[in-house]
Structures are given as C-alpha cells and as structure tokens.
Design a protein around this motif. Structure first.
Motif, short mmCIF file in Angstrom:
data_model
loop_
_atom_site.label_atom_id
_atom_site.label_comp_id
_atom_site.label_asym_id
_atom_site.label_seq_id
_atom_site.Cartn_x
_atom_site.Cartn_y
_atom_site.Cartn_z
N GLU A 274 0.85 -1.21 0.00
CA GLU A 274 0.00 0.00 0.00
C GLU A 274 0.88 1.25 0.00
O GLU A 274 0.57 2.23 -0.67
N MET A 275 1.99 1.18 0.75
CA MET A 275 2.91 2.33 0.78
C MET A 275 3.55 2.54 -0.61
O MET A 275 3.59 3.67 -1.10
N LEU A 276 4.00 1.45 -1.23
CA LEU A 276 4.65 1.58 -2.55
C LEU A 276 3.65 2.09 -3.59
O LEU A 276 3.99 2.92 -4.44
N GLU A 277 2.41 1.62 -3.50
CA GLU A 277 1.35 2.10 -4.41
C GLU A 277 1.14 3.61 -4.22
O GLU A 277 0.99 4.35 -5.18
N ALA A 278 1.12 4.01 -2.93
CA ALA A 278 0.89 5.43 -2.63
C ALA A 278 2.03 6.28 -3.19
O ALA A 278 1.81 7.36 -3.76
N ILE A 279 3.27 5.77 -3.06
CA ILE A 279 4.42 6.53 -3.57
C ILE A 279 4.31 6.66 -5.10
O ILE A 279 4.53 7.72 -5.67
N LYS A 280 3.91 5.55 -5.73
CA LYS A 280 3.77 5.56 -7.20
C LYS A 280 2.70 6.57 -7.62
O LYS A 280 2.93 7.41 -8.51
N ALA A 281 1.55 6.51 -6.93
CA ALA A 281 0.44 7.41 -7.29
C ALA A 281 0.82 8.86 -7.05
O ALA A 281 0.29 9.77 -7.69
N ASP A 282 1.77 9.08 -6.15
CA ASP A 282 2.18 10.44 -5.78
C ASP A 282 3.38 10.90 -6.62
O ASP A 282 4.11 11.80 -6.22
N GLY A 283 3.64 10.23 -7.72
CA GLY A 283 4.70 10.66 -8.62
C GLY A 283 6.00 9.89 -8.47
O GLY A 283 6.99 10.19 -9.14
N ASP A 335 7.02 -5.30 -12.77
CA ASP A 335 6.25 -4.57 -11.78
C ASP A 335 6.95 -3.26 -11.43
O ASP A 335 8.03 -3.26 -10.84
N PRO A 336 6.33 -2.11 -11.81
CA PRO A 336 6.99 -0.82 -11.53
C PRO A 336 7.22 -0.59 -10.04
O PRO A 336 8.13 0.14 -9.64
N ILE A 337 6.42 -1.26 -9.22
CA ILE A 337 6.55 -1.12 -7.77
C ILE A 337 7.91 -1.63 -7.30
O ILE A 337 8.48 -1.13 -6.34
#
Ligand code: CMC
Length: 428
Positions: A274-283, A335-337
């Motif tokens: 969830e943290m990595l997703e949030a970082i991705k979504a935040d640029g 996986d970009p994550i």
C-alpha cells in the motif's frame, strides 16, 4: 563454577544465577527476584526479557543468523519443502522418507472441513478482512472437535489436532478469499501437493480450466519456509501465553493469527505494498517518503524496514530479494513497484537516520512483491504469513505444554490514583 549476577538495593546484596544457552547467550535467572528482594523488573515490549527456554529456533540479530532446530534457513529454503520444515519444527528432527510420507499423507487426508463451517463462512460480509475470517474459522474448530478443549488428553489426540490445523488452514485461507470475491468455494484436491492444492482452491473458477504453475507453487513453498518460525515474537508469545492457560490449541492459534494481523507485525507485508502504491500514485518520489519516515511529527514509518532483533540485516530478506528477482523474471512480470522498492531501499540504506538506528529491510519488504507476482491479492498477504507461521506456532505451543510452563502472568508498576473515597454522582 556457575556464573551469577549481583544486584544491590538499599544496602542489601542479592545474587542470581546466570544461565547460558547452547549458543552461549546468557540470561540472569530472576525467578526468585520478587520473593527475595521485593522488586520486579520493568521492561515495556519485553525488549530484554526472556520468557522461556526454547530449543526450536535460534536467531542472532547482530550476525543475521536464523536456524530452525540448528539447520540454516538458507539451506532449508533452498533444499527442503514446507511440509518437511513443518515436521522438523514440530517434532524436532528432519523426517525419514517414511515419516515424511506418513506425515504428508495424514495432512492430505484431513484437508476437507465440515460442511457446517461453510455456513459460518457465508455469514461473513464479503468485505470482511480475510485475517478476521481465518482466525474465526480456526477458533470454530473447537466446536467441531470438542475433544481438543482439553490439551491434557493423550498425545495422539493432540497430534490429531496438529495435523488438522496444518491440513485445514489452506482450505480456510482459500475460502476466506472466495467469500471476499463472492465466488463458490473450491474443495481440496488431494492429488496435489500442499501449495498446489492451496493455489487451486484460491484461483480455480468453475467455468475455467486451471492448471497450477509449478513456478508459482515452488515460490510459495519457499516463502512459507521463510516464515515458518521466528522464536518469541508478538504472535508466537501470544500463542504460548494463551496456551499457558490450558486453552485449546485451536483457540491459541486463533489468538496468534489475530496478533499477527497488526501492521507492525505480519500486517506489514500488506502495508508495504500500500505504501509503494501510494508513492507511485504520488509521482514516485521515494525521497519525499523517506523524509516523512524521519519526521518525528509524522506518524508515517517506512513499512518493511526495521526489526526488533535484526540490527544488521534480516537473512530472510536477503533470500526473498533474490527470489523476487527470479520469480518476476520467470513469470515475465514487470512490476513498476519493484523499481520504487529498490530505489527506496537504496536511499534508506545510505541515509544517516536509518544507519544510526540500524534499520534494514525486513522479510516483509520484498515478500509482498512476490505475492503480487504470484497473483495473491494484497489483503491476503498476511494470511499467507499466517499459513507459513503455523508450524512454528504449533511447535512453540507443543514445547510450552511439554515443558509444563506456568500460566503467563506479567506484573506491573501501578501509576494510578491512591485509595480515595467514592463520591456519589449528584455531588461531583
Ligand atoms: N521507519 C522509520 N523509523 C523507524 C522505523 C521505520 N520503519 N522503525 C523504527 N524506526 C525508528 C523509531 O522511530 C525509533 O526512532 P528514535 O530512536 O528516534 O525514537 C527507532 O527507529 C527505534 O524504533 P522502535 O520502534 O523503538 O523499534 P522496535 O524494535 O520497537 O520496533 C518494528 C520494531 C519492526 C515494530 C519497527 O521497526 C517498525 O515499526 N517497522 C515498520 C513495520 C514493519 O515493517 N514491521 C514488520 C516487522 S518484520 C515481520 C515480523 O516478523 O513481524
């Protein structure tokens, strides 16, 4: 001459024996501290407190060593299977060929669960977190096998409960997921090995043909081995302390599942993604999140970093990092994550805040990435951890019972009000 430690308090001296484990770890035995000196110890989070003597798992946080029953985790992860490791943890020795075959056969034979358990499952709303469903279903086994309520019964009965737990946990885990999806459950397929059977129950759909991918199944088996035991952590201590009241093994394991659920323990694998997703979504700015983790006014922590005992590196994380690369390559997953995870790891390992506090990636930092690649949904990650940790919990429960350990009952330093008179409500 045996060693001892002295404590002086109010002009008096007290002497306590020092005991040494097989890996030369020393501990002051304070069993008589209170009766002799009137003192207790205060150690929030039990950071320096040994609650038991155990012969199951050895862990050296400074050196990054983890061994089950003396066997290196690296060897077990590479050469063994999850069921073999389960046998080792629970019964103390690696099984012979015939012991292994009997053990696997017994487990396979008990994978099916009582049809009425399905009714309990159907009572859960589809948005129920699968960890809550899993712990409830495991505890429900006490109702279906009331003999288990008395853990002092004969060894065969205890053993049957152990077999049932290992056999039925994948069925419950897969069914918890099916309930979430609103799909019909799949029954166990006893022609398959432990992990393949679980994957089929998770992913097969009535309208489609499903073949278990051996790459996925063997990666899962390795992940379960890496999670199988970790000495006296939050969930394991919970299992031992619940079991110390002579509650049934099912109730004790159910309590362990609940303890594992939290984001500071097994729930971290879900939080990492969830943290990595949030970082991705935040640029994708890893540095911004690193700064947040360092900011003492911000409750954010870098999930998947830090460990109560590993202060150098987590040996499981090393194996998992490599396994993540292998699995993603074999399955052709891009996986970009993973790139964000690597960037975050590099930045943290070179940052003075993390260096000073000896914060390294733990097992959960990379396990979530593999689970994603294997197609396991995020809220099932902690369930996967529970599936892996099950033999460790069982071994620790069994050891606690065999050692006749007393009921767990810590002390406290009371800091509340002194005695005062009751004042009725209309006079307050
Ligand atoms: N991000 C930022 N700062 C951290 C982190 C982190 N992940 N972990 C610890 N710290 C800091 C903490 O703020 C404290 O700083 P200071 O000394 O300035 O007050 C210092 O490091 C020591 O932390 P602590 O909370 O006293 O350490 P602990 O041993 O009580 O906690 C931990 C261990 C695993 C709960 C903690 O490191 C953490 O919350 N990590 C993130 C959650 C996580 O990944 N958990 C999975 C653990 S591995 C799976 C398992 O076995 O359960």
């Amino acid at each position: 001459m045996s060693e001892s430690a002295k404590l002086s308090f109010k002009g008096q001296e007290f002497e306590f024996p020092v005991i040494t484990g097989t890996e030369n770890e020393s501990a002051i035995d304070i069993a008589k501290l209170r009766s002799e000196s009137g003192l207790i110890t205060l150690d929030p989070g039990y950071k320096n407190t040994g609650a038991t003597k155990s012969a199951i798992t050895f862990l050296d946080g400074e050196e990054g060593i983890l061994r089950y029953r003396g066997y290196r985790i690296e060897d077990l992860a590479e050469k063994s299977t999850f069921l073999e490791v389960s046998y080792l943890l629970i019964y103390g020795e690696l099984p012979t060929q015939s012991e292994y075959e009997n053990f696997s056969k017994e487990i396979t034979h008990h994978t099916l669960v009582h049809e009425d358990i399905k009714k309990i499952l159907e009572g859960f709303p589809s948005n129920a977190h699968p960890m809550g469903v899993l712990s409830s279903l495991i505890c429900a086994l006490t109702a279906f096998y009331p003999d288990s309520l008395n853990p002092n019964r004969n060894i065969e009965e205890v053993n049957l409960s152990i077999i049932r737990l290992i056999a039925k946990m994948p069925t419950f885990a897969a069914w918890a997921y099916k309930n979430e999806m609103g799909h019909p459950v799949n029954y166990p397929d006893n022609s398959l090995d432990y992990c393949s059977n679980f994957l089929k129950m998770m992913f097969a759909l009535p309208a489609e043909k499903y073949d278990v991918d051996p790459v996925v199944s063997s990666a899962l088996d390795k992940l379960l081995i890496l999670h199988a035991d970790h000495e006296q952590n939050c969930s394991t201590s919970t299992v031992r302390i619940v079991g110390s009241s002579q509650a049934s093994i099912y109730a004790s394991i159910s309590a362990g599942i609940n303890a594992l659920w939290g984001p500071l323990h097994g729930g971290a694998n879900q939080s990492v993604i969830e943290m990595l997703e949030a970082i991705k979504a935040d640029g994708g700015d890893a540095k911004k999140y690193l700064d947040k983790a360092k900011d003492k006014n911000d409750p954010f922590r870098l999930m998947g970093f830090g460990h109560r005992v590993y202060k150098n590196f987590d040996p499981r994380a090393k194996i998992i990092k490599k396994a993540a690369d292998d699995v993603l390559e074999k399955l052709g997953v891009n996986d970009p994550i993973l790139e964000i995870a690597k960037e975050l790891e590099f930045a943290a390992l070179n940052d003075q805040y993390f260096i000073d506090r000896q914060l390294y990636p733990n097992v959960d930092f990379y396990s979530g990435i593999i689970y994603r690649a294997l197609g396991i949904p995020t809220d099932m990650f902690t369930v996967m951890f529970a599936l892996g940790r099950l033999p460790g919990w069982i071994a620790q429960w069994k050891e606690m019972r065999e050692n006749n350990e007393p009921i767990g009952r810590p002390r406290q330093v009371y800091t509340g009000a002194n005695e005062r008179d009751y004042v009725s409500m209309n006079r307050r």
